[in-house]
Design an enzyme around this catalytic site. Structure first.
Site, short mmCIF file in Angstrom:
data_model
loop_
_atom_site.label_atom_id
_atom_site.label_comp_id
_atom_site.label_asym_id
_atom_site.label_seq_id
_atom_site.Cartn_x
_atom_site.Cartn_y
_atom_site.Cartn_z
N GLN A 497 0.84 -1.39 0.01
CA GLN A 497 -0.09 0.10 -0.21
C GLN A 497 0.86 1.77 -0.19
OE1 GLN A 497 -3.39 0.08 -0.18
NE2 GLN A 497 -3.71 2.01 -0.17
N GLU A 524 1.33 -26.21 5.73
CA GLU A 524 1.91 -26.23 6.83
C GLU A 524 1.00 -26.74 8.29
OE1 GLU A 524 4.41 -28.37 6.07
OE2 GLU A 524 5.27 -27.15 4.41
N GLU A 528 -6.80 -22.36 10.19
CA GLU A 528 -7.87 -22.06 11.12
C GLU A 528 -7.56 -23.88 11.42
OE1 GLU A 528 -9.71 -19.90 8.24
OE2 GLU A 528 -8.32 -21.18 7.77
#
Length: 542
Positions: A497, A524, A528
């Site tokens: 950005q 890997e 979650e």
């Protein structure tokens, strides 16, 4: 109160909140939304504590013993107070994140909404824009995310691999990414000559492991990833995984047959575990291995097998018995090395194995393959552990993944460090509305916060390496992997950005870092899955 004192107070308050929440949440499976937040915050709090410990006691903060090196970039020491400032800045940011996740869910967390009121003044001090500007001043001058406090030996390791990366990897990194090329042989041969593939292999088997190999692995991985994740940063992960499995589960004959070849780089490695229908749910894989005399016959499809074309050894997890995770075993499949995006092998009698590279947004160079086994015969001697290895594949694989997760965190730190350096350089060169971009308060706030995240993730990576070396470290490895990989997405996004429109152009390296970072939270151990099935479950144990 001093900066370290303020940071310590914030960290202790955060620990209290996370501890109470972990004791309150009944089930990571049922209460997934809250469990995910608690697990994620536990990782961030652990990183804040690791950074604070590193600042307070540099000699104990890292593996490798005492010593101070000058950080990164221009080589200037950012100063003794810089680390303390970063510790306060990061702890305050973690407190703000936790407060946001807690708001409206206090009863679900089992925590009073006033839990952080006692440290509100410290959090405010760490988030004060004027304070961020002062922190950024040092980062802009040095491109360093805090002092590293490496031992003299690890400083030499870092310098050697940084020089190699600058000379051999960085000049071709953008081309490899843009054209989806193979990694040049001179990079692989050069790293093999530096002992890169034998870092975790004991000396008796041709490696260089001497007790603090995880610290060296972290340093080397960061430096290679700083130059390119796809062209170098992941090269030592595969040999690390396969060598760990062989060292812990193989017979003596297998160790002497395979490990020296891996350590020397004479045999390159890939891992074939994930399947199209079973990503992180390793225990349910269906690729089968059926005994036929002195051979095992493999049938099934594996996916996301990074480097499977160039590799000579494929570590294959296959089902030798229908009994869930207890029916899985590990094989080493020997094959020729192939250049390119497709390959196929056949055996007398009709057995075949073939690979097709999956086109990806980033993380190019090593290529990730889908590999199909159709009646492929493997000698019985290539079952890791021999007859004693039957049914042990799941456990050996999970043990090896702890080191891989730690290494992935180091990869994320390398990508973030590179993004920070590019952002600092661009901010110093670019003028906007008649002023250097680096002079704007918002730019400085971004730069300071990026440095705080990197410093915390780096300190936590070494702390996790220390925990793994001590004999467990599964929780810490999962936490630092989950945290650092998510952080890499944010840091590279902020750096991109700051580049404005140029950040979206392939000719600028920051665009490569941005798409490379996105894969880190997926492989890997997906973000979650780590949070719910590893971190939360360990935190919530009575």
């Amino acid at each position: 109160m001093t900066g370290p004192g303020r940071a310590r107070a914030v960290v202790e308050a955060l620990r209290g909140v996370v501890g109470r929440a972990a004791a309150h949440v009944a089930s990571a499976d049922r209460d997934q939304a809250v469990a995910y937040d608690v697990a994620s915050m536990s990782a961030a709090v652990a990183a804040a504590a690791a950074l604070l410990d590193h600042v307070a006691d540099p000699d104990a903060g890292h593996l490798g013993g005492p010593g101070v090196d000058p950080g990164a970039g221009h080589g200037a020491d950012p100063g003794p107070g810089h680390g303390a400032d970063l510790a306060l800045l990061y702890a305050a940011d973690v407190a703000a994140d936790l407060a946001g996740r807690l708001t409206g869910r206090e009863s679900l967390w089992g925590v009073d909404g006033t839990a952080l009121d006692g440290v509100a003044a410290h959090v405010a001090a760490g988030r004060d824009p004027a304070f961020l500007e002062r922190v950024a001043e040092r980062v802009l001058a040095t491109r360093a995310a805090g002092p590293r406090h490496l031992s003299a030996e690890l400083q030499l390791v870092r310098a050697a691999f940084r020089e190699f990366a600058a000379d051999r990897i960085a000049p071709v990194a953008d081309r490899i990414h843009r054209d989806d090329e193979d990694i040049p042989a001179d990079i692989i041969d050069g790293l093999a000559g530096m002992g890169c593939f034998g870092l975790s292999i004991p000396a008796e088997y041709g490696g260089g492991a001497e007790g603090d190999e995880l610290a060296a692995m972290v340093v080397v991985t960061e430096e290679l990833s700083r130059a390119s994740l796809g062209a170098a940063g992941s090269l030592i992960t595969r040999p690390e995984i396969i060598a760990t499995a062989i060292a812990r589960g193989g017979t003596e004959e297998q160790k002497r047959r395979w490990l020296p070849m891996i350590a020397s780089g004479e045999r390159l490695c890939a891992v074939a575990v994930t399947e199209p229908d079973f990503g992180s749910d390793v225990a349910r894989i269906t690729t089968s291995a059926t005994r036929d005399g002195d051979e095992w016959v493999l049938n099934g499809v594996k996916t996301w097998c990074t480097f499977a074309g160039r590799a000579h050894y494929l570590l294959v997890l296959a089902r030798t018995d229908p009994a869930g995770h207890r029916g899985l075993s590990l094989f080493v499949v020997d094959k020729p090395s192939f250049i390119g995006h497709e390959w196929r092998l056949t055996q007398e009698g009709g057995g075949s194995v073939e690979g097709r590279a999956i086109r990806t947004l980033g993380y190019r160079g090593m290529h990730s393959f889908e590999v199909r086994f159709d009646g492929w015969r493997v000698p019985a001697a290539d079952l890791i552990g021999g007859e004693g290895g039957l049914g042990r594949g799941f456990y050996l694989q999970m043990q090896a993944f702890a080191n891989a997760r730690l290494q992935t965190a180091a990869r994320a730190v390398g990508v973030m460090q590179s993004a920070l350096e590019l952002a600092v350089d661009y901010a110093g060169q670019r003028s906007v509305f008649g002023r250097p971009l680096a002079d704007y308060q918002l730019t400085r706030a971004k730069i300071a916060r990026m440095a705080g995240v990197i410093a915390a993730c780096r300190a936590f990576t070494f702390a996790a390496a220390r925990a793994v070396t001590a004999g467990d470290g599964q929780l810490e490895a999962a936490q630092v992997k989950q945290l650092a990989c998510r952080a890499a997405e944010w840091v590279t996004r902020e750096a991109q950005q700051l580049h404005g429109g140029y950040g979206y152009a392939e000719e600028y390296g920051i665009s490569r870092l941005f798409v490379d970072a996105r894969v880190l939270s997926i492989f890997e151990g997906a973000d979650e899955v780590l949070a719910l099935r590893v971190i939360a479950r360990r935190l919530m144990k009575p």
